[in-house]
Structures are given as C-alpha cells and as structure tokens.
Design a protein around this motif. Structure first.
Motif, PDB file in Angstrom:
ATOM      1  N   ILE A   1       0.892  -1.170   0.003  1.00  0.00           N
ATOM      2  CA  ILE A   1      -0.159   0.073   0.039  1.00  0.00           C
ATOM      3  C   ILE A   1       0.947   1.266   0.017  1.00  0.00           C
ATOM      4  CG2 ILE A   1      -1.493   1.271   1.481  1.00  0.00           C
ATOM      5  CD1 ILE A   1      -2.939  -1.067   2.092  1.00  0.00           C
ATOM      6  N   ALA A   2       2.061   1.203   0.666  1.00  0.00           N
ATOM      7  CA  ALA A   2       3.073   2.376   0.803  1.00  0.00           C
ATOM      8  C   ALA A   2       3.426   2.543  -0.561  1.00  0.00           C
ATOM      9  CB  ALA A   2       4.135   2.080   1.902  1.00  0.00           C
ATOM     10  N   THR A   3       4.001   1.595  -1.339  1.00  0.00           N
ATOM     11  CA  THR A   3       4.393   1.649  -2.465  1.00  0.00           C
ATOM     12  C   THR A   3       3.349   2.180  -3.909  1.00  0.00           C
ATOM     13  OG1 THR A   3       5.913  -0.453  -2.110  1.00  0.00           O
ATOM     14  CG2 THR A   3       5.449   0.231  -4.603  1.00  0.00           C
ATOM     15  N   ALA A   4       2.050   1.732  -3.432  1.00  0.00           N
ATOM     16  CA  ALA A   4       1.118   2.227  -4.319  1.00  0.00           C
ATOM     17  C   ALA A   4       0.764   3.713  -4.188  1.00  0.00           C
ATOM     18  CB  ALA A   4      -0.154   1.533  -4.301  1.00  0.00           C
ATOM     19  N   ARG A   5       0.993   4.109  -2.888  1.00  0.00           N
ATOM     20  CA  ARG A   5       0.782   5.385  -2.640  1.00  0.00           C
ATOM     21  C   ARG A   5       1.821   6.365  -3.103  1.00  0.00           C
ATOM     22  NH1 ARG A   5      -1.027   5.393   3.719  1.00  0.00           N
ATOM     23  NH2 ARG A   5      -3.221   4.634   3.590  1.00  0.00           N
ATOM     24  N   ALA A   6       3.164   5.784  -3.192  1.00  0.00           N
ATOM     25  CA  ALA A   6       4.376   6.570  -3.777  1.00  0.00           C
ATOM     26  C   ALA A   6       3.990   6.705  -5.249  1.00  0.00           C
ATOM     27  CB  ALA A   6       5.543   5.834  -3.467  1.00  0.00           C
ATOM     28  N   VAL A   7       3.664   5.600  -5.933  1.00  0.00           N
ATOM     29  CA  VAL A   7       3.523   5.701  -7.230  1.00  0.00           C
ATOM     30  C   VAL A   7       2.598   6.778  -7.962  1.00  0.00           C
ATOM     31  CG1 VAL A   7       2.423   4.125  -9.313  1.00  0.00           C
ATOM     32  CG2 VAL A   7       4.089   3.096  -7.699  1.00  0.00           C
ATOM     33  N   ASP A   8       1.229   6.583  -6.971  1.00  0.00           N
ATOM     34  CA  ASP A   8       0.122   7.497  -7.044  1.00  0.00           C
ATOM     35  C   ASP A   8       0.642   9.029  -7.177  1.00  0.00           C
ATOM     36  OD1 ASP A   8      -2.605   8.029  -7.825  1.00  0.00           O
ATOM     37  OD2 ASP A   8      -2.640   8.856  -5.843  1.00  0.00           O
ATOM     38  N   SER A   9       1.562   9.330  -6.291  1.00  0.00           N
ATOM     39  CA  SER A   9       2.152  10.600  -6.089  1.00  0.00           C
ATOM     40  C   SER A   9       3.070  11.126  -7.163  1.00  0.00           C
ATOM     41  CB  SER A   9       2.834  10.987  -4.733  1.00  0.00           C
ATOM     42  OG  SER A   9       3.983  10.011  -4.711  1.00  0.00           O
ATOM     43  N   MET A  10       3.407  10.088  -8.004  1.00  0.00           N
ATOM     44  CA  MET A  10       4.340  10.474  -9.130  1.00  0.00           C
ATOM     45  C   MET A  10       3.605  11.415 -10.067  1.00  0.00           C
ATOM     46  SD  MET A  10       6.791   7.372  -9.716  1.00  0.00           S
ATOM     47  CE  MET A  10       7.800   6.844  -8.491  1.00  0.00           C
ATOM     48  N   TYR A  11       2.339  10.964 -10.361  1.00  0.00           N
ATOM     49  CA  TYR A  11       1.436  11.657 -11.457  1.00  0.00           C
ATOM     50  C   TYR A  11       0.277  12.308 -10.787  1.00  0.00           C
ATOM     51  CZ  TYR A  11      -0.471  11.824 -15.966  1.00  0.00           C
ATOM     52  OH  TYR A  11      -1.147  12.575 -17.375  1.00  0.00           O
ATOM     53  N   LEU A  12       0.320  13.500 -10.737  1.00  0.00           N
ATOM     54  CA  LEU A  12      -0.617  14.066 -10.008  1.00  0.00           C
ATOM     55  C   LEU A  12      -1.534  14.991 -10.787  1.00  0.00           C
ATOM     56  CD1 LEU A  12       0.848  15.080  -6.533  1.00  0.00           C
ATOM     57  CD2 LEU A  12      -0.968  13.237  -7.035  1.00  0.00           C
ATOM     58  N   GLU A  13      -2.778  14.755 -11.327  1.00  0.00           N
ATOM     59  CA  GLU A  13      -3.457  15.637 -12.192  1.00  0.00           C
ATOM     60  C   GLU A  13      -3.776  16.907 -11.515  1.00  0.00           C
ATOM     61  OE1 GLU A  13      -6.531  13.220 -14.731  1.00  0.00           O
ATOM     62  OE2 GLU A  13      -6.784  12.591 -12.690  1.00  0.00           O
ATOM     63  N   TRP A  14      -3.719  17.766 -12.503  1.00  0.00           N
ATOM     64  CA  TRP A  14      -3.857  19.285 -12.126  1.00  0.00           C
ATOM     65  C   TRP A  14      -5.248  19.473 -11.322  1.00  0.00           C
ATOM     66  CZ3 TRP A  14       0.643  20.975 -11.237  1.00  0.00           C
ATOM     67  CH2 TRP A  14       1.781  20.833 -12.220  1.00  0.00           C
ATOM     68  N   ARG A  15      -6.125  18.974 -12.053  1.00  0.00           N
ATOM     69  CA  ARG A  15      -7.514  19.022 -11.475  1.00  0.00           C
ATOM     70  C   ARG A  15      -7.670  18.450 -10.001  1.00  0.00           C
ATOM     71  NH1 ARG A  15      -9.056  18.738 -16.964  1.00  0.00           N
ATOM     72  NH2 ARG A  15     -10.449  20.459 -17.653  1.00  0.00           N
ATOM     73  N   ARG A  16      -6.881  17.469  -9.869  1.00  0.00           N
ATOM     74  CA  ARG A  16      -7.116  16.598  -8.530  1.00  0.00           C
ATOM     75  C   ARG A  16      -6.202  17.748  -7.345  1.00  0.00           C
ATOM     76  NH1 ARG A  16      -4.108  10.918  -7.042  1.00  0.00           N
ATOM     77  NH2 ARG A  16      -4.389  10.990  -4.971  1.00  0.00           N
ATOM     78  N   GLN A  17      -5.192  18.107  -8.046  1.00  0.00           N
ATOM     79  CA  GLN A  17      -4.415  19.105  -6.952  1.00  0.00           C
ATOM     80  C   GLN A  17      -5.200  20.367  -6.725  1.00  0.00           C
ATOM     81  OE1 GLN A  17       0.163  19.412  -7.463  1.00  0.00           O
ATOM     82  NE2 GLN A  17      -0.227  18.282  -9.345  1.00  0.00           N
ATOM     83  N   HIS A  18      -5.842  20.676  -7.618  1.00  0.00           N
ATOM     84  CA  HIS A  18      -6.596  22.126  -7.539  1.00  0.00           C
ATOM     85  C   HIS A  18      -8.287  21.906  -7.061  1.00  0.00           C
ATOM     86  CE1 HIS A  18      -3.456  23.817 -10.736  1.00  0.00           C
ATOM     87  NE2 HIS A  18      -2.972  23.438  -9.638  1.00  0.00           N
TER      88      HIS A  18
ATOM     89  N   ASP B   1      -9.349  22.020  -4.308  1.00  0.00           N
ATOM     90  CA  ASP B   1      -9.924  23.005  -3.388  1.00  0.00           C
ATOM     91  C   ASP B   1      -9.549  24.208  -3.814  1.00  0.00           C
ATOM     92  OD1 ASP B   1     -11.382  21.065  -2.077  1.00  0.00           O
ATOM     93  OD2 ASP B   1      -9.675  20.320  -1.137  1.00  0.00           O
ATOM     94  N   GLY B   2      -9.104  24.587  -4.940  1.00  0.00           N
ATOM     95  CA  GLY B   2      -8.166  25.817  -5.231  1.00  0.00           C
ATOM     96  C   GLY B   2      -6.750  25.472  -5.580  1.00  0.00           C
ATOM     97  N   MET B   3      -5.914  26.765  -5.954  1.00  0.00           N
ATOM     98  CA  MET B   3      -4.787  26.339  -6.334  1.00  0.00           C
ATOM     99  C   MET B   3      -3.678  26.850  -5.115  1.00  0.00           C
ATOM    100  SD  MET B   3      -4.576  28.278 -10.022  1.00  0.00           S
ATOM    101  CE  MET B   3      -3.136  27.448 -10.389  1.00  0.00           C
ATOM    102  N   ARG B   4      -4.215  27.391  -4.078  1.00  0.00           N
ATOM    103  CA  ARG B   4      -3.507  27.519  -2.981  1.00  0.00           C
ATOM    104  C   ARG B   4      -2.439  26.829  -2.549  1.00  0.00           C
ATOM    105  NH1 ARG B   4      -3.768  27.379   2.304  1.00  0.00           N
ATOM    106  NH2 ARG B   4      -5.909  26.584   2.202  1.00  0.00           N
ATOM    107  N   ARG B   5      -3.168  25.485  -2.095  1.00  0.00           N
ATOM    108  CA  ARG B   5      -2.249  24.211  -1.535  1.00  0.00           C
ATOM    109  C   ARG B   5      -1.276  23.958  -2.278  1.00  0.00           C
ATOM    110  NH1 ARG B   5      -6.029  19.834   0.774  1.00  0.00           N
ATOM    111  NH2 ARG B   5      -6.491  21.513   2.284  1.00  0.00           N
ATOM    112  N   ALA B   6      -1.596  23.826  -3.760  1.00  0.00           N
ATOM    113  CA  ALA B   6      -0.295  23.458  -4.649  1.00  0.00           C
ATOM    114  C   ALA B   6       0.662  24.127  -4.540  1.00  0.00           C
ATOM    115  CB  ALA B   6      -0.896  23.075  -6.073  1.00  0.00           C
ATOM    116  N   GLN B   7       0.472  25.430  -4.790  1.00  0.00           N
ATOM    117  CA  GLN B   7       1.470  26.686  -4.682  1.00  0.00           C
ATOM    118  C   GLN B   7       2.325  26.337  -3.438  1.00  0.00           C
ATOM    119  OE1 GLN B   7       2.228  28.521  -7.271  1.00  0.00           O
ATOM    120  NE2 GLN B   7       0.899  27.137  -8.263  1.00  0.00           N
ATOM    121  N   GLN B   8       1.745  26.215  -2.015  1.00  0.00           N
ATOM    122  CA  GLN B   8       2.365  26.038  -1.085  1.00  0.00           C
ATOM    123  C   GLN B   8       3.344  24.716  -1.136  1.00  0.00           C
ATOM    124  OE1 GLN B   8      -1.008  25.886   1.884  1.00  0.00           O
ATOM    125  NE2 GLN B   8      -0.536  27.960   2.371  1.00  0.00           N
TER     126      GLN B   8
END
Length: 282
Positions: free
Chosen positions: A77-94, A96-103
């Motif tokens: 599960i930890a490995t799968a989470r690491a894989v998931d974090s390699m490819y982060l869609e902008w819509r998913r990151q944003h 709730d808005g763009m502030r968190r991604a900028q931080q």
C-alpha cells in the motif's frame, strides 16, 4: 533524452505489478483463481498485472489476503501511494483551489539549494509579478473549472520570490524567447513582467538564459521542467505534474538542461531580447 515525462510513473506502476504477480506465483494459484477469491472479474486482474490499471488500497488488501501474504499489505500500500504521487493531475491538485499546490511548490523551493528550471510556456513562478501570476492563474482556473482562490494562490506563489534574496539558494533558469512574446494578461501586465526579469537578472542567486527563436536546436523544445538539486525533478504537462526521482531519468533531464544551456544567451544578449519583447508591446 527522456522518452516520456510520465515514464517514471509508468515504470513504478509496472514494478508494483511485478510484485503483485510474484505473490500470485508464490501462492501457487492462477490469475483466475485470484480473481475468484477477490470477488472480481479476471479482466481486472489482467489489467492490474499489465499495469494498465492501478489497484486501490482495498484491492491490495484483497490481493494479499487471497495470496495468504497479509504481512506484505502495508508495504505494498505504501508503494502504491508513492506511485500515485508521481503523477498528480492538476484538477485533482486544484480541487479545492490552487493555494495548497502553490504551498507545496514553496516547500520544494525552500528545501532545495539549487533549482534548475527550463520553461517553454510561461515565466517561472519565482520570477512572476502579482499581475502576471493573477492573469495566468485566472486562465488556468477557467480552463480547469476548479474553485477560485486566486488571491490566496497568488500570495503563495509570490512567496517563492523571497528565496531569490535570502538563504543559500541558487536559481539557474532557461526561458524560450517566445515565452517573452506570449502575452499573459494585457500589454501592461506583460511589460511589467518583462521589466521585472531585468530587475532580478543581476541578483547573485540568479542565472538567466534566453534561448533565441533562431537558435540552432540541438535539443528540441520540451515540456517545462524543474530540477531540485540532484534528486528530484518535476515535469509540467497540460493535465498533470510528473514527479521524477529515478536516477536514470534525472540524469536525462540534467543532460537535456545542459544541452539547452548551450543554445541560450546570457547577460547583455539576454537583456537585449527582453527589451525587444518590451518594445514589441508598444
């Protein structure tokens, strides 16, 4: 040269699939038997094993139980989470808005002593003015249809600029000349942004190179990418940010940056290109 900006993520997905296939083999069962034990269609097992579909955490728990390998559940599960974090869609990151991604980007800049950036689309964030950042983020938010927290996101992005003036940080930046002539916002916004580039160029922490439109290309134009020290790269595509930590690919991007650097002009020649872009706005 990197074959694909998402190749690290795909390679990690394939490595996870291999680990899951080993569990099936060690358990002495077939894929069809595994599917029956997990309660899903064999096609799902096939997609996971071919790295065509990413298993959920529930899928991994069921898989390990079916293979009597519950002791490996947490690590997989930890490995799968690491894989998931390699490819982060902008819509998913944003979402709730763009502030968190900028931080998050602010934290990356704070941790890195050396940031090498190649931008083929916009001025990099740590060089942006408030008006330019607002115009750019407005267009991104409109395109993605994500929540509008632009004032907070702009503030978080502009906070990065303090690393140009404080701490032991170094920014080595390459910008394609057409970025200087691509209008983000009205003419006065672009003029202010280009004038700001002239202001930051003399800083001891900054090396700015411009790749002229007529340069002979030894390296073709690439997606914008950022190299943080020698252990992390982020590649920006239309739909996602790709996080790269694989040494071979990091070496590819470092090599591409070196090749692009050879085509760039610096100092007075770079200032001449920036001033010409300002004059073209009039």
């Amino acid at each position: 040269m990197p074959a694909s900006p998402s190749s690290s993520a795909q390679a990690a997905r394939e490595a996870l699939a291999v680990r899951l296939s080993h569990l099936v083999r060690d358990a002495g069962i077939t894929g069809r038997e595994l599917s029956a034990r997990c309660g899903w269609h064999p096609a799902k097992t096939s997609r996971i094993l071919r790295a065509k579909a990413a298993p959920s955490e529930a899928d991994i728990r069921a898989w390990c139980t079916a293979c009597s390998a519950q002791d490996q559940t947490a690590d997989l599960i930890a490995t799968a989470r690491a894989v998931d974090s390699m490819y982060l869609e902008w819509r998913r990151q944003h979402r709730d808005g763009m502030r968190r991604a900028q931080q998050d980007v602010l934290a990356r800049n704070a941790a890195a002593r050396l940031c090498r950036a190649y931008t083929s689309n916009v001025i990099p964030g740590f060089f942006q003015t408030a008006d330019y950042a607002e115009a750019l983020m407005r267009s991104i938010t409109d395109f993605q249809g994500t929540p509008d927290d632009i004032p907070e996101a702009v503030a978080a992005r502009l906070a990065r600029s303090r690393f140009l003036y404080e701490g032991d940080h170094r920014f080595v930046v390459l910008i394609e000349e057409w970025v200087l002539r691509t209008r983000i916002g009205p003419a006065e916004t672009m003029a202010g942004q280009l004038a700001h580039l002239l202001t930051v160029m003399p800083l001891p922490s900054v090396s700015l190179g411009i790749i002229p439109l007529g340069a002979h290309r030894n390296v073709w134009p690439l997606e914008a990418f950022y190299l943080y020290d020698d252990h992390h790269a982020v590649v920006e595509t239309l739909t996602a940010g790709i996080s790269i930590r694989q040494p071979r690919e990091l070496a590819d991007y470092a090599g591409a940056f070196t090749g692009l650097s050879r085509m760039a002009v610096h100092g007075d020649a770079a200032r001449t290109l920036i001033r010409a872009a300002i004059d073209a706005l009039e």
